[in-house]
Scaffold this active site. Structure first.
Site, PDB file in Angstrom:
ATOM      1  N   HIS A  39       8.499   3.186   9.239  1.00 12.57           N
ATOM      2  CA  HIS A  39       8.427   2.397  10.568  1.00 12.57           C
ATOM      3  C   HIS A  39       7.141   2.914  11.241  1.00 12.57           C
ATOM      4  CE1 HIS A  39       9.348  -0.312  13.705  1.00 12.57           C
ATOM      5  NE2 HIS A  39       9.179   0.705  14.466  1.00 12.57           N
ATOM      6  N   ARG A  92      22.756 -13.432   3.357  1.00 14.20           N
ATOM      7  CA  ARG A  92      22.290 -12.191   2.929  1.00 14.20           C
ATOM      8  C   ARG A  92      23.154 -11.525   2.073  1.00 14.20           C
ATOM      9  NH1 ARG A  92      22.192  -8.199   8.029  1.00 14.20           N
ATOM     10  NH2 ARG A  92      20.824  -9.608   8.797  1.00 14.20           N
ATOM     11  N   SER A 148       0.760  -1.291  -0.046  1.00 10.12           N
ATOM     12  CA  SER A 148       0.094  -0.033   0.080  1.00 10.12           C
ATOM     13  C   SER A 148       0.859   1.473   0.086  1.00 10.12           C
ATOM     14  CB  SER A 148      -0.870   0.072   1.045  1.00 10.12           C
ATOM     15  OG  SER A 148      -0.284   0.153   2.315  1.00 10.12           O
ATOM     16  N   ASN A 149       2.038   1.273   0.558  1.00  4.30           N
ATOM     17  CA  ASN A 149       2.815   2.530   0.636  1.00  4.30           C
ATOM     18  C   ASN A 149       3.595   2.510  -0.775  1.00  4.30           C
ATOM     19  OD1 ASN A 149       3.179   4.186   2.989  1.00  4.30           O
ATOM     20  ND2 ASN A 149       3.804   2.130   4.069  1.00  4.30           N
ATOM     21  N   ASP A 174      16.129  -0.058  12.193  1.00  3.32           N
ATOM     22  CA  ASP A 174      15.347   1.351  12.368  1.00  3.32           C
ATOM     23  C   ASP A 174      16.168   2.189  13.124  1.00  3.32           C
ATOM     24  OD1 ASP A 174      13.091   0.012  11.156  1.00  3.32           O
ATOM     25  OD2 ASP A 174      12.569  -1.144  12.954  1.00  3.32           O
ATOM     26  N   ARG A 181      12.732  -7.774   5.024  1.00  2.00           N
ATOM     27  CA  ARG A 181      13.987  -8.289   5.135  1.00  2.00           C
ATOM     28  C   ARG A 181      14.988  -7.174   5.484  1.00  2.00           C
ATOM     29  NH1 ARG A 181      16.026 -12.940   2.996  1.00  2.00           N
ATOM     30  NH2 ARG A 181      18.171 -11.983   3.079  1.00  2.00           N
ATOM     31  N   ILE A 182      16.173  -7.480   6.339  1.00  2.00           N
ATOM     32  CA  ILE A 182      16.851  -6.561   6.717  1.00  2.00           C
ATOM     33  C   ILE A 182      17.860  -6.314   5.695  1.00  2.00           C
ATOM     34  CG2 ILE A 182      18.977  -5.952   8.534  1.00  2.00           C
ATOM     35  CD1 ILE A 182      17.535  -7.726  10.266  1.00  2.00           C
TER      36      ILE A 182
END
Length: 217
Positions: free
Chosen positions: A126, A78, A25-26, A162, A108-109
């Site tokens: 966030h 990763r 949605s963003n 974050d 995912r980071i």
């Protein structure tokens, strides 16, 4: 202007990639804003970490190319996964110098190599007023803490979770009787507004990452 004097060439709008894992949605909010000229960026690609994510079809309806770099069962760790993401970005012209990467429900980071290469060009949203309630289930954390105000934060992505410099924040009141779902819905509405504002500011150079801070021009 004197004869023989050249006019400065306007900087081309950055090519914007949006990374998703779900409904996006963003992502839809960002792409629509860019197509309407409210973000000075060209939607170049939507990349999903999940096959069949609802956001992929939403992106196609908006006319944006899509790619999937499947994370489930990915072999190689990763660093290798992020190299696949970087390859997808570059295939669509989203380079560190001419790109903007927006994480929108991307589960995912992002690894240090991608963060370093695209330093100051990767944004995330966030659902809390960072540094409060980082990580997963931010809305539940806010309710459990009994705070009266929470909200959302758009920030530059750094090597932490974050922890990047804040660009835009919007506050949301916590109401008596709020559930995680009702609070999340009100925060999401503010995320759409805050993300468009932040992406616009970064895309046209009004905010830059400098010495670990988001600096306004």
């Amino acid at each position: 202007m004197e004869r023989g004097e050249s006019r400065p060439c306007p900087r081309a709008p950055p090519r914007m990639a949006v990374l998703i894992s779900g409904r996006g949605s963003n992502m839809v909010s960002l792409v629509r804003a860019a197509l309407a000229g409210r973000i000075r960026a060209e939607p170049a690609v939507v990349v999903s970490s999940r096959e069949g994510a609802a956001g992929l079809e939403a992106a196609r309806r908006l006319g944006v190319p899509t790619e999937t770099v499947r994370s489930a069962g990915f072999a190689g760790g990763r660093a290798k996964y992020d190299r696949e993401i970087r390859s997808a970005l570059r295939r669509h012209g989203v380079t560190p110098r001419a790109g903007l990467v927006c994480l929108a429900g991307y589960m995912r980071i992002v690894g240090p190599e991608l963060v370093s290469e695209y330093r100051g060009r990767v944004l995330n949203v966030h659902p809390a007023l960072l540094p409060s309630f980082p990580g997963l289930n931010a809305q539940r954390q806010a309710l459990d803490a009994g705070v009266r105000v929470t909200g959302c934060t758009v920030h530059f992505v750094d090597a932490g979770v974050d922890t990047g410099p804040v660009i835009v924040q919007r506050a949301v009141r916590v109401l008596d009787g709020d559930t995680e779902e009702s609070l999340s819905a009100r925060i999401l509405a503010q995320e759409h507004r805050a993300y468009v504002e932040a992406a616009s500011m970064v895309a046209d150079g009004r905010v830059r990452l400098r010495r670990g801070r988001a600096v306004r021009a």
